[in-house]
Motif scaffolding. Sequence first.
Motif, mmCIF file in Angstrom:
data_model
loop_
_atom_site.group_PDB
_atom_site.id
_atom_site.type_symbol
_atom_site.label_atom_id
_atom_site.label_comp_id
_atom_site.label_asym_id
_atom_site.label_seq_id
_atom_site.Cartn_x
_atom_site.Cartn_y
_atom_site.Cartn_z
ATOM 1 N N ALA A 44 0.829 -1.208 0.000
ATOM 2 C CA ALA A 44 0.000 0.000 0.000
ATOM 3 C C ALA A 44 0.864 1.259 0.000
ATOM 4 C CB ALA A 44 -0.927 -0.015 1.196
ATOM 5 N N GLU A 45 1.938 1.246 0.794
ATOM 6 C CA GLU A 45 2.821 2.408 0.837
ATOM 7 C C GLU A 45 3.486 2.643 -0.516
ATOM 8 O OE1 GLU A 45 5.456 1.694 4.069
ATOM 9 O OE2 GLU A 45 3.921 1.991 5.611
ATOM 10 N N ARG B 118 0.914 4.246 -2.775
ATOM 11 C CA ARG B 118 0.693 5.661 -2.486
ATOM 12 C C ARG B 118 1.858 6.533 -2.958
ATOM 13 N NH1 ARG B 118 -3.542 4.616 -2.797
ATOM 14 N NH2 ARG B 118 -5.147 4.213 -1.232
ATOM 15 N N LYS C 212 -1.489 6.065 -6.907
ATOM 16 C CA LYS C 212 -1.673 6.681 -5.590
ATOM 17 C C LYS C 212 -3.133 6.948 -5.243
ATOM 18 C CE LYS C 212 -0.992 11.502 -7.059
ATOM 19 N NZ LYS C 212 -0.147 12.694 -6.880
ATOM 20 N N ASN C 213 -4.026 7.032 -6.246
ATOM 21 C CA ASN C 213 -5.422 7.351 -5.976
ATOM 22 C C ASN C 213 -6.340 6.127 -5.997
ATOM 23 O OD1 ASN C 213 -5.011 10.188 -5.708
ATOM 24 N ND2 ASN C 213 -4.854 10.342 -7.946
ATOM 25 N N SER D 82 -1.725 3.471 6.461
ATOM 26 C CA SER D 82 -1.071 3.176 5.182
ATOM 27 C C SER D 82 -1.857 3.708 3.986
ATOM 28 C CB SER D 82 -0.899 1.660 5.020
ATOM 29 O OG SER D 82 -0.101 1.144 6.057
ATOM 30 N N GLY D 83 -3.018 4.284 4.252
ATOM 31 C CA GLY D 83 -3.794 4.872 3.159
ATOM 32 C C GLY D 83 -5.007 4.083 2.768
#
Length: 394
Positions: free
Chosen positions: A69-70, A73, A79-80, A102-103
């Motif tokens: 995930a990182e 991003r 990233k989106n 982590s988003g």
Amino acid sequence: MLSHIQAKLLIVDDLPENLLALDALVKGEDRDVYQAQSADQALSLLLEHEFALAILDVQMPGMNGFELAELMRGTEKTKNIPIVFVSAAGREMNYAFKGYESGAVDFLHKPLDNQAVKSKVAVFVDLFRQRKALGQQLEAIERSRAEQEQLLTQLQAARAELEHAVRMRDDFMSIVSHELRTPLNGLILETQLRKLHLARDNADAFALDKMRAMVDRDERQINSLIRLIEDMLDVSRIRTGKLSIRPSQFDLTRLVGGLIENFAAQAAAAQSTIELKIDAPLLGVWDEFRIEQVLANLLTNALRYGAKQPVTVRAYQQQQWACIEVSDQGIGISEENQQRIFQQFERVDSNQGCAGLGLGLYISEQIVLAHGGRIEVRSAEGQGATFTLRLPLA
């Protein structure tokens, strides 16, 4: 409205049975489901496709779901993409907090609630479609705006051309009316004068020597009218592509010599002389009548603007070109005017009181181009001008 937009989903889990179970939950006719059993496989797919949603297992050998995930991003292309984590670990391990950090947009615990998974996936798919539809609408609006700007530019250009054409028409009508009036006024005055002599039975006014002078004056005025009309007809022929060229073999130097003899009276009237320099005969295949028309125009201009100074005509061969140079020592032509004198209705200096429609050089250049040749000019203000006619010998 949005059903035509196909959504792509990515599910990542190191266990094949988990992938099969998730695939069964999220698949649909309007969705394409891609499977990856490792973070490396997932990254390859992420760089190749545009996904509406990525469902990542947290605990995988090698790179785990949080690390993947990182990476997502930190990459512009991914990233989106919304991320949903799935984990079998207990809630007490606080994985959910780390996942959101982590988003992630959601965190699911195993065993999964099938209905909840389907509902959440449907929400993200709908959001993706709406975003894509909005993007397409914005692109369509931008294309429309660009097309409108282009159309506006074309309309402005067309308007400018139309205004220029109207000005040219008005200038042309003004020039034509003035130029036609001059010889016509001469003929009208001559006619009225003769009628007056006849009314008074003045036979002396029609003596042989006076009749010759009358005929000469009439002929000059009639020739001026014919020249003006022929110029206008030539412009029409050029515009419609009907300018006739009838080539035959002749000696260009002989044509130049004969033409200069015919210009003796015109040169004397301009208080000038014409000097001819010939290196050798120049035999070629051209339209003799049309080339004479071009040379006559160049000689007329040289005498007209030559400030009563001698005019020099030189005929020579340069490689595969037959060249005729017509040089005067008159008012010259500025660099700015050199760019426009070959256009229609352009004259070097209207303040000189010189007659003409401003069509001579335009017609001359078109005739020369039709022969595969060209006309060049060298000049500076106050230093005379040299026009060079180049015709192909082959």
